[in-house]
Design a protein around this motif. Structure first.
Motif, PDB file in Angstrom:
ATOM      1  N   LEU A  55       7.760 -16.020  -5.180  1.00  0.00           N
ATOM      2  CA  LEU A  55       7.901 -14.582  -5.427  1.00  0.00           C
ATOM      3  C   LEU A  55       6.717 -14.036  -6.227  1.00  0.00           C
ATOM      4  N   GLU A 113       3.653 -13.824  -4.030  1.00  0.00           N
ATOM      5  CA  GLU A 113       3.761 -12.713  -3.080  1.00  0.00           C
ATOM      6  C   GLU A 113       3.462 -11.383  -3.762  1.00  0.00           C
ATOM      7  N   ILE A 114       4.055 -11.163  -4.931  1.00  0.00           N
ATOM      8  CA  ILE A 114       3.841  -9.904  -5.660  1.00  0.00           C
ATOM      9  C   ILE A 114       2.383  -9.787  -6.101  1.00  0.00           C
ATOM     10  N   VAL A 171       5.293  -3.373  -4.936  1.00  0.00           N
ATOM     11  CA  VAL A 171       6.732  -3.597  -4.748  1.00  0.00           C
ATOM     12  C   VAL A 171       7.355  -2.474  -3.926  1.00  0.00           C
ATOM     13  N   ASP A 192       6.489  -2.537  -0.104  1.00  0.00           N
ATOM     14  CA  ASP A 192       7.005  -3.660   0.677  1.00  0.00           C
ATOM     15  C   ASP A 192       8.515  -3.506   0.810  1.00  0.00           C
ATOM     16  N   GLU A 225      11.020  -5.622   1.760  1.00  0.00           N
ATOM     17  CA  GLU A 225      11.899  -6.661   1.206  1.00  0.00           C
ATOM     18  C   GLU A 225      11.831  -6.710  -0.317  1.00  0.00           C
ATOM     19  N   LEU A 226      10.626  -6.593  -0.880  1.00  0.00           N
ATOM     20  CA  LEU A 226      10.517  -6.594  -2.343  1.00  0.00           C
ATOM     21  C   LEU A 226      11.148  -5.356  -2.945  1.00  0.00           C
ATOM     22  N   ASN A 227      11.073  -4.224  -2.238  1.00  0.00           N
ATOM     23  CA  ASN A 227      11.714  -3.008  -2.729  1.00  0.00           C
ATOM     24  C   ASN A 227      13.231  -3.162  -2.743  1.00  0.00           C
ATOM     25  N   LEU A 242      14.790  -6.079  -3.130  1.00  0.00           N
ATOM     26  CA  LEU A 242      15.087  -7.037  -4.194  1.00  0.00           C
ATOM     27  C   LEU A 242      14.949  -6.394  -5.571  1.00  0.00           C
TER      28      LEU A 242
END
Length: 165
Positions: free
Chosen positions: A92, A95-96, A121, A124, A126-128, A130
């Protein structure tokens, strides 16, 4: 006794001799089989290798395991749990940081600041999802102007001619 048998302490690997009750000599010589020190074959002491190095990770597996145990997340913690968790956290973060580095490069900056992390974040999907409820200090918001608030387009000559009386 030493003169008759041609024995000396040096030839006995400097191990002490003991005299039994029936006046016989008992010699004890221990072979170094414990693996410590420089034994046969040049095998030295083994260097300790961390669990992070064994798993090929940068995140501290031992520390995460300790926090899992001290945090009372469960009555027992398996051996693979901290390794798996460290791997997920490392992925993670990588990725960030990759997306934030791209955002910094887009803004012609060489240093990642909280604003770049926020942009990474929020852009993206998926990150948004999460980190949707997370507030990043000094991160700001995404630049967005609603379509209704934008100025209306200027009309062309055809529409101007039809409205003239």
């Amino acid at each position: 006794i030493f003169e008759r048998s041609n024995l000396s302490l040096h030839s006995l690997n400097k191990q002490p001799l003991r005299l039994n009750s029936n006046r016989t000599i008992e010699i004890t010589i221990e072979m170094s089989g414990s693996g410590k020190g420089k034994g046969k074959g040049g095998r030295g002491e083994k260097k300790s290798v961390s669990r992070s190095a064994k798993a090929g990770l940068q995140f501290p597996v031992g520390r995460i395991g300790r926090f899992l145990k001290l945090g009372k997340y469960g009555s027992r913690v398996g051996g693979g749990a901290p390794i798996y968790m460290a791997a997920v956290l490392e992925y993670l973060c990588a990725e960030i940081l990759e997306l934030a580095g791209n955002a910094a490069r887009d803004n012609k900056k060489s240093r990642i600041v909280p604003r770049h992390i926020t942009l990474a974040v929020k852009n993206d999907e998926e990150l948004n999802k999460l980190l949707g409820n997370v507030t990043i200090a000094s991160g700001g918001v995404l630049p967005n102007i609603h379509a209704v608030l934008l100025p209306k387009k200027t009309s062309t000559k055809k529409s101007m001619a039809s409205q003239d009386y």
